[in-house]
Motif scaffolding. Sequence first.
Motif, mmCIF file in Angstrom:
data_model
loop_
_atom_site.group_PDB
_atom_site.id
_atom_site.type_symbol
_atom_site.label_atom_id
_atom_site.label_comp_id
_atom_site.label_asym_id
_atom_site.label_seq_id
_atom_site.Cartn_x
_atom_site.Cartn_y
_atom_site.Cartn_z
ATOM 1 N N HIS A 112 -2.872 -7.403 -7.615
ATOM 2 C CA HIS A 112 -2.070 -6.434 -6.860
ATOM 3 C C HIS A 112 -2.930 -5.652 -5.862
ATOM 4 O O HIS A 112 -2.722 -5.774 -4.659
ATOM 5 C CB HIS A 112 -1.356 -5.523 -7.867
ATOM 6 C CG HIS A 112 -0.506 -4.457 -7.267
ATOM 7 N ND1 HIS A 112 0.456 -3.771 -7.994
ATOM 8 C CD2 HIS A 112 -0.473 -3.916 -6.035
ATOM 9 C CE1 HIS A 112 1.040 -2.887 -7.210
ATOM 10 N NE2 HIS A 112 0.495 -2.956 -6.023
ATOM 11 N N SER A 127 7.157 6.263 -2.423
ATOM 12 C CA SER A 127 6.588 5.000 -2.904
ATOM 13 C C SER A 127 7.076 4.600 -4.287
ATOM 14 O O SER A 127 7.255 5.434 -5.183
ATOM 15 C CB SER A 127 5.062 5.149 -2.960
ATOM 16 O OG SER A 127 4.498 4.050 -3.609
ATOM 17 N N ALA A 128 7.220 3.276 -4.465
ATOM 18 C CA ALA A 128 7.542 2.733 -5.789
ATOM 19 C C ALA A 128 6.445 3.081 -6.798
ATOM 20 O O ALA A 128 6.676 3.087 -8.006
ATOM 21 C CB ALA A 128 7.709 1.224 -5.683
ATOM 22 N N GLU A 129 5.239 3.371 -6.289
ATOM 23 C CA GLU A 129 4.102 3.657 -7.174
ATOM 24 C C GLU A 129 3.792 5.149 -7.257
ATOM 25 O O GLU A 129 2.671 5.554 -7.607
ATOM 26 C CB GLU A 129 2.889 2.838 -6.709
ATOM 27 C CG GLU A 129 3.144 1.350 -6.941
ATOM 28 C CD GLU A 129 2.257 0.419 -6.143
ATOM 29 O OE1 GLU A 129 1.196 0.843 -5.664
ATOM 30 O OE2 GLU A 129 2.646 -0.749 -5.986
ATOM 31 N N LYS A 161 2.605 0.730 6.376
ATOM 32 C CA LYS A 161 1.756 1.911 6.217
ATOM 33 C C LYS A 161 0.742 2.063 7.358
ATOM 34 O O LYS A 161 0.120 3.116 7.499
ATOM 35 C CB LYS A 161 1.039 1.876 4.849
ATOM 36 C CG LYS A 161 1.945 1.596 3.648
ATOM 37 C CD LYS A 161 3.186 2.420 3.617
ATOM 38 C CE LYS A 161 4.047 2.219 2.393
ATOM 39 N NZ LYS A 161 4.437 0.852 2.053
ATOM 40 N N HIS A 181 -3.817 -3.191 -0.541
ATOM 41 C CA HIS A 181 -3.617 -4.575 -1.003
ATOM 42 C C HIS A 181 -4.576 -5.463 -0.215
ATOM 43 O O HIS A 181 -4.172 -6.092 0.760
ATOM 44 C CB HIS A 181 -2.198 -5.041 -0.707
ATOM 45 C CG HIS A 181 -1.126 -4.443 -1.551
ATOM 46 N ND1 HIS A 181 0.168 -4.926 -1.547
ATOM 47 C CD2 HIS A 181 -1.132 -3.412 -2.429
ATOM 48 C CE1 HIS A 181 0.915 -4.215 -2.370
ATOM 49 N NE2 HIS A 181 0.145 -3.271 -2.921
ATOM 50 N N GLY A 187 0.805 -1.217 0.000
ATOM 51 C CA GLY A 187 0.000 0.000 0.000
ATOM 52 C C GLY A 187 0.835 1.262 0.000
ATOM 53 O O GLY A 187 2.030 1.253 0.337
ATOM 54 N N ASN A 188 0.208 2.334 -0.403
ATOM 55 C CA ASN A 188 0.830 3.667 -0.335
ATOM 56 C C ASN A 188 -0.282 4.706 -0.358
ATOM 57 O O ASN A 188 -1.364 4.454 -0.874
ATOM 58 C CB ASN A 188 1.864 3.897 -1.451
ATOM 59 C CG ASN A 188 1.550 3.155 -2.718
ATOM 60 O OD1 ASN A 188 0.682 3.568 -3.467
ATOM 61 N ND2 ASN A 188 2.237 2.046 -2.941
ATOM 62 N N SER A 205 8.756 4.753 0.692
ATOM 63 C CA SER A 205 8.728 3.373 0.196
ATOM 64 C C SER A 205 9.198 2.386 1.258
ATOM 65 O O SER A 205 10.126 2.662 2.022
ATOM 66 C CB SER A 205 9.631 3.266 -1.037
ATOM 67 O OG SER A 205 9.533 1.980 -1.588
ATOM 68 N N GLY A 206 8.545 1.229 1.285
ATOM 69 C CA GLY A 206 9.028 0.108 2.080
ATOM 70 C C GLY A 206 8.622 0.098 3.538
ATOM 71 O O GLY A 206 9.046 -0.780 4.286
HETATM 72 C C1 LIG Z 1 5.161 -6.027 -0.907
HETATM 73 S S1 LIG Z 1 4.576 -4.498 -1.395
HETATM 74 C C2 LIG Z 1 5.176 -4.297 -3.051
HETATM 75 C C3 LIG Z 1 5.131 -2.886 -3.549
HETATM 76 C C4 LIG Z 1 3.743 -2.359 -3.574
HETATM 77 O O1 LIG Z 1 2.931 -2.817 -4.364
HETATM 78 C C5 LIG Z 1 3.283 -1.385 -2.630
HETATM 79 O O2 LIG Z 1 2.114 -1.028 -2.629
HETATM 80 C C6 LIG Z 1 4.194 -0.775 -1.631
HETATM 81 O O3 LIG Z 1 5.251 -0.123 -2.236
HETATM 82 P P1 LIG Z 1 5.897 1.182 -1.540
HETATM 83 O O4 LIG Z 1 7.128 1.445 -2.365
HETATM 84 O O5 LIG Z 1 4.874 2.262 -1.640
HETATM 85 O O6 LIG Z 1 6.205 0.836 -0.135
#
Ligand SMILES: CSCCC(=O)C(=O)COP(=O)(O)O
Length: 204
Positions: A169, A73-75, A48, A96, A28-29, A44-45
């Motif tokens: 996802h 975030s990666a997204e 949340k 998620h 999530g983000n 990211s990571g």
């Molecule tokens: C195991 S979570 C994989 C990445 C993702 O889909 C997500 O929502 C969280 O990524 P973030 O970089 O926002 O922590």
Amino acid sequence: MSDIHPLDQLVAACHWIGAKGWAPATGGNMSVRQDAQICLLSESGKDKGTLTRDDFIQVDIATSQALSGRKPSAETGLHTLIYRLFPEAGAVLHTHTVNATVLSRVEQGAALLLHGYEMQKTLTGQHNHLDTVAIPVFDNSQDIAALASEIEDYAARFPLRYGFLLRGHGLTCWGRDVSEARRQLEGLEFLFECERQRRLLENT
Ligand SMILES: CSCCC(=O)C(=O)COP(=O)(O)O
Ligand SMILES: [Zn+2]
């Protein structure tokens, strides 16, 4: 209109999402718009469900670049796309959940069609359970720029409201403010649960 600062509202929403189990592990983000140029996005990571104000990073909406050296975030590219597409959007929530993850895989079509549920009326602008709410489903990809481009193309051709699913996802949804984004998320998640149960029962 709440007196609580939008970032504090977002932190509270993250804790609520965590308590619901809708952002397990580091999934999530979440973000909130600061102004026309900048949004505040979760780092990211992180888990949340336990974020604080300090876990949000200023990101340029036009370039998707963080103003600091920290990693949002990666997204990020999906959040900034929503803020560019919809100037009225004030908050974006990505979760998620099991329902969103499974239904988006079971659904073979390009959209999940929700029809016949009174709870559709929790979504802004929906007034009749007999109308159909289409939540598009995009194939998941690790190439967020390509995914954002695909979603942008879709939005140029079809109405894109409330949110979209990424196959296998999760859900990304938004609202004018954190409160509306929370309502859309809770409403959609309820509808996904109903739809999953309906498909299970009607196939037996
Ligand atoms: C195991 S979570 C994989 C990445 C993702 O889909 C997500 O929502 C969280 O990524 P973030 O970089 O926002 O922590
Ligand atoms: Zn995700």
